[in-house]
Scaffold this motif. Structure first.
Motif, PDB file in Angstrom:
ATOM      1  N   THR A  33       0.816  -1.209   0.000  1.00 21.32           N
ATOM      2  CA  THR A  33       0.000   0.000   0.000  1.00 21.32           C
ATOM      3  C   THR A  33       0.851   1.261   0.000  1.00 21.32           C
ATOM      4  O   THR A  33       0.369   2.334  -0.394  1.00 21.32           O
ATOM      5  CB  THR A  33      -0.942   0.032   1.220  1.00 21.32           C
ATOM      6  OG1 THR A  33      -0.176  -0.089   2.422  1.00 21.32           O
ATOM      7  CG2 THR A  33      -1.956  -1.095   1.162  1.00 21.32           C
ATOM      8  N   MET A  34       2.104   1.167   0.439  1.00 21.33           N
ATOM      9  CA  MET A  34       3.013   2.305   0.411  1.00 21.33           C
ATOM     10  C   MET A  34       3.705   2.449  -0.950  1.00 21.33           C
ATOM     11  O   MET A  34       4.022   3.560  -1.375  1.00 21.33           O
ATOM     12  CB  MET A  34       4.090   2.145   1.491  1.00 21.33           C
ATOM     13  CG  MET A  34       3.556   2.099   2.910  1.00 21.33           C
ATOM     14  SD  MET A  34       2.918   3.707   3.388  1.00 21.33           S
ATOM     15  CE  MET A  34       2.463   3.390   5.096  1.00 21.33           C
ATOM     16  N   VAL A  35       3.929   1.322  -1.621  1.00 13.44           N
ATOM     17  CA  VAL A  35       4.708   1.322  -2.865  1.00 13.44           C
ATOM     18  C   VAL A  35       3.819   1.476  -4.094  1.00 13.44           C
ATOM     19  O   VAL A  35       4.203   2.121  -5.076  1.00 13.44           O
ATOM     20  CB  VAL A  35       5.538   0.024  -2.963  1.00 13.44           C
ATOM     21  CG1 VAL A  35       6.271  -0.071  -4.306  1.00 13.44           C
ATOM     22  CG2 VAL A  35       6.537  -0.053  -1.814  1.00 13.44           C
ATOM     23  N   PHE A  36       2.638   0.892  -4.056  1.00 11.49           N
ATOM     24  CA  PHE A  36       1.748   0.888  -5.220  1.00 11.49           C
ATOM     25  C   PHE A  36       0.535   1.788  -4.972  1.00 11.49           C
ATOM     26  O   PHE A  36       0.191   2.108  -3.834  1.00 11.49           O
ATOM     27  CB  PHE A  36       1.279  -0.534  -5.530  1.00 11.49           C
ATOM     28  CG  PHE A  36       2.387  -1.460  -5.937  1.00 11.49           C
ATOM     29  CD1 PHE A  36       2.793  -1.554  -7.257  1.00 11.49           C
ATOM     30  CD2 PHE A  36       3.043  -2.244  -4.990  1.00 11.49           C
ATOM     31  CE1 PHE A  36       3.821  -2.395  -7.640  1.00 11.49           C
ATOM     32  CE2 PHE A  36       4.072  -3.101  -5.351  1.00 11.49           C
ATOM     33  CZ  PHE A  36       4.462  -3.174  -6.684  1.00 11.49           C
ATOM     34  N   GLU A  37      -0.120   2.149  -6.055  1.00 12.76           N
ATOM     35  CA  GLU A  37      -1.316   2.992  -5.988  1.00 12.76           C
ATOM     36  C   GLU A  37      -2.384   2.401  -6.899  1.00 12.76           C
ATOM     37  O   GLU A  37      -2.071   1.849  -7.963  1.00 12.76           O
ATOM     38  CB  GLU A  37      -0.988   4.403  -6.448  1.00 12.76           C
ATOM     39  CG  GLU A  37      -2.081   5.414  -6.217  1.00 12.76           C
ATOM     40  CD  GLU A  37      -1.888   6.210  -4.938  1.00 12.76           C
ATOM     41  OE1 GLU A  37      -2.612   5.941  -3.964  1.00 12.76           O
ATOM     42  OE2 GLU A  37      -1.022   7.089  -4.928  1.00 12.76           O
ATOM     43  N   GLY A  38      -3.644   2.505  -6.482  1.00 14.58           N
ATOM     44  CA  GLY A  38      -4.752   2.051  -7.293  1.00 14.58           C
ATOM     45  C   GLY A  38      -5.434   3.204  -7.996  1.00 14.58           C
ATOM     46  O   GLY A  38      -5.103   4.381  -7.793  1.00 14.58           O
ATOM     47  N   LEU A  39      -6.417   2.890  -8.832  1.00 16.54           N
ATOM     48  CA  LEU A  39      -7.161   3.940  -9.518  1.00 16.54           C
ATOM     49  C   LEU A  39      -8.023   4.727  -8.540  1.00 16.54           C
ATOM     50  O   LEU A  39      -8.218   5.934  -8.709  1.00 16.54           O
ATOM     51  CB  LEU A  39      -8.051   3.335 -10.610  1.00 16.54           C
ATOM     52  CG  LEU A  39      -7.340   2.577 -11.735  1.00 16.54           C
ATOM     53  CD1 LEU A  39      -8.353   2.132 -12.778  1.00 16.54           C
ATOM     54  CD2 LEU A  39      -6.262   3.428 -12.374  1.00 16.54           C
TER      55      LEU A  39
END
Length: 705
Positions: free
Chosen positions: A68-74
């Motif tokens: 959740t810190m490294v990736f991002e969702g739409l």
């Protein structure tokens, strides 16, 4: 004597740990006085190590907390759990619906029932139907355009009951296409008020297919309904992406990355546990670099929430990129895929922190991403240390070598009132349970599963192990939502009734007081992960309770990665103590549907129930909240009856932070402003984490805590 000896030695061990922490770990003040960079680091503790840092293939909390810190969702949810844009700046939801023209239907006595005439009737009703029923009027108002698609002929490759592949020739009649401004689950039910009660149900789909004699009549019926469904709902999500968003390597994110992430999830070679969330997708289409269109095969109410999934970089994980990586590592590209990529231990996303280092079973280091689209976090580093022992975590928190601490139940009252800390608490979104592998006897018998649950005094677990910091739970939904059926009573603690159920299932005590059936003893192994004292205690309580009624129970506590990868993912267990962290959506397909019982899937207990499957699908396709709640309550009832899990409790959590940690913002005049950390209405105190910072001294508002 042995027991007394243990009781004497145990406190000495604890004292040893306390002394070691006191003498060898520098205090918070010592760290910050000699090393001001410590203020720029947030250090968290985890009971277990991450397994893989790729959001489409991980399924554990330790991995997810880093992802959740490294990736991002739409999208994600705001403070009040409403959807908000992240990589997507906006989105719209609409629908395209289709139905085949029924040649046997007679509408209003008219002889002409052609596609053109049916379309015209709907247009006329839309423009001139003032006296129509309100429900039909609402559906007609949602229709934006009406068109006719001509008849077509095509071949569909199918498999017969004998397993032989065969071609089915389809001569499809004309069909009507309806473009709607929003999803309308009741569209065809309402249009039947205009076209006739049996217009859709009476469509003769079998008439339009020609199949080999090898395909039976019954199978032809099923094929016809699948190949030529009378009606079709195609909800559509249209996402508009933020311009200028970059991955951590500087590469611009675009719509192709969204499509690639979907394709990677659906690629069977990747064994993604997320596949069930995206199976309802019919097509992902890149309209332009910043626009992606997602069309669904059918009604699917949780659709938008699934796009909170972290987006992967296509340029690093495409087939070409993976083949190049395999070649550079001297591996055969044919046997090399996403699961084998070094990316999973060196991830690159477009979230607020970049990955820097992972030392297995010790720590993971992230650094802030200065080009993060929403603005760089205040902390320069986010570090997770693997500290399986809760006592060690506590001591390190006091010493300031970790910045937050999830309070153990017995500490809640003391630490929540400690003036040195700020504390936050709430009821968890999830639950703890004992799961039974229904593929193995005796757990294939629901009477046995129910008896095992009735033999455990869960109230005493809550009272003495959890110090009252939990509540009983009876089913699979988040207890704070209306999807959870509050009327269902927990299993009673009743060892004698449990024995009666076991006797009914054929298990009787032998001369040694052990339960057996056909000369075989009732025995099994209960497992859980090490490093979790609560689960360890539950394992001990369950073992003792079951032994007291004549069941021989062995126990095993395993290191987290071994426990997950070798036992749970490979379905190699009898019974397990585990927990689920849940979202508020009621979609339970991955955990409870019978299609999700394979290796690396989440229904690892092997629960199979026809009505439950139907309800799970109905919940996924139902957009009316009251109807969805009713289906959830029935599913809750079935699972409570079948007892694939012994549902134990939902925990109450308390977390503490040093008061020096605050929210740092800049006001309209460019001045730095510090604010207290306050939880959202749902209890999420970390919602504004990117604005957190640690100060040498707490601001003046510290007394207000």
């Amino acid at each position: 004597m042995t027991t007394r000896r243990f009781l004497i030695i145990a406190p000495l061990v604890v004292i040893g740990v306390l002394l070691q922490s006191y003498f060898w770990v520098p205090t918070y003040e010592e760290q910050t006085r000699g090393n001001p960079e410590r203020l720029e680091k947030f250090i968290a503790a985890s009971n277990g190590d991450a397994s893989v840092l790729n959001p489409i293939i991980s399924a554990d909390t330790a991995s997810s907390s880093i992802e959740t810190m490294v990736f991002e969702g739409l999208i994600d949810r705001d403070e009040n759990l409403r959807f908000r844009g992240r990589l997507a700046r906006s989105w719209s939801i609409s629908e395209t619906a289709y139905f085949y023209v029924n040649p046997d239907a007679i509408i209003n006595g008219a002889e002409d029932n052609s596609a053109a005439q049916v379309a015209q009737w709907i247009r006329q009703a839309k423009h001139f139907g003032r006296g129509l029923p309100a429900a039909l009027r609402r559906s007609l108002d949602r229709i934006e355009s009406i068109s006719v698609e001509p008849a077509r002929r095509f071949t569909s490759r199918q498999q017969s009951a004998s397993g032989k592949s065969t071609d089915v020739v389809v001569s499809a009649p004309a069909r009507i296409r309806l473009a709607l401004t929003e999803v309308d689950p009741d569209l065809f039910e309402n249009l039947a008020l205009l076209l006739g009660e049996h217009y859709f149900s009476g469509f003769p789909s079998k008439r339009y297919i020609q199949a080999d004699a090898d395909i039976s009549v019954d199978q032809q019926d099923l094929l016809a309904r699948r190949i030529l469904p009378a009606v079709e709902h195609n909800p559509i999500l249209l996402f508009h992406l933020r311009p200028g968003v970059r991955f951590h390597d500087g590469h611009l994110l675009d719509a192709n990355d969204v499509k690639f992430t979907y394709d990677a999830i659906m690629n069977p070679e990747n064994l993604s546990p997320r596949t069930a969330d995206y199976e309802p997708v019919k097509q992902v289409e890149v309209i332009d670099p910043l626009t992606v269109k997602i069309v669904y095969k059918r009604l699917y109410s949780p659709a938008i929430g699934t796009w909170a999934m972290g987006i992967l970089p296509q340029h690093l994980l495409s087939e070409t990129a993976l083949a190049e990586e395999a070649g550079a590592r001297g591996l055969d590209p044919k046997d090399f895929g996403l699961r084998q990529s070094r990316f999973n231990r060196n991830p690159i996303g477009c979230g607020p922190f970049t990955f820097r280092q992972w030392k297995s079973d010790q720590y993971i280091v992230l650094e802030r991403f200065d080009d993060y689209w929403e603005g760089a976090p205040n902390y320069e580093q986010y570090i997770t240390r693997v500290i399986p022992d809760s006592l060690t975590q506590e001591m390190e928190f006091y010493a300031g070598t970790i910045d937050s601490y999830g309070v153990e139940p017995h500490q809640v009252r003391r630490l929540a009132e400690d003036p040195r800390f700020q504390s936050f608490s709430g009821t968890s979104f999830g639950y703890t349970y004992i799961g039974y592998n229904a593929r193995r006897p005796p757990f294939d018998d629901p009477r046995v599963r129910r008896a095992l649950g009735m033999a455990i005094d869960v109230d005493k677990i809550i009272q003495f192990i959890l110090y009252g910091q939990a509540e009983r739970i009876t089913g699979p939904f988040v207890k704070q939502t209306d999807y959870y059926d509050q009327s269902i009573e927990p299993l009673p603690y009743d060892p004698q009734a449990a024995l009666a159920l076991l006797e009914e299932a054929g298990w009787r005590k032998n001369s040694q007081g052990r339960l057996e059936k056909n000369g075989r003893p009732l025995q099994f192994t209960l497992i859980s992960n090490s490093g979790n004292d609560l689960r360890k205690a539950i394992v001990a309580v369950a073992q003792d309770a079951w032994r007291s009624i004549g069941i021989e129970v062995r126990t095993d506590l395993l290191e987290w990665s071994v426990f997950l990868q070798e036992r749970i993912n490979k379905l190699d267990f009898d019974a397990v103590v585990l927990g689920w962290s849940m979202g508020i959506e009621p979609d339970l397909y991955q955990i409870w549907h019978s299609s999700q019982t394979g290796p690396n899937q989440l229904n690892f207990v092997g629960f199979e129930h026809t009505e439950a499957d139907d309800l799970i699908l109905r919940i996924r396709s139902e957009y009316d909240h009251e109807k969805q709640v009713a289906a959830c309550h029935r599913l809750h009832e079935i699972i409570a009856e079948e007892q694939p899990y012994t549902f134990l409790y939902v925990g109450k959590w308390t977390a503490v932070l040093d008061k020096r940690i605050v929210i740092k913002e800049t006001d309209e005049q460019g001045r730095t402003v510090y604010k207290k950390i306050t939880p959202t209405p749902t209890g999420n105190y970390r919602f504004h984490f990117n604005k957190w910072i640690k100060l040498p001294q707490a601001p003046d508002f510290a007394a207000e805590y």
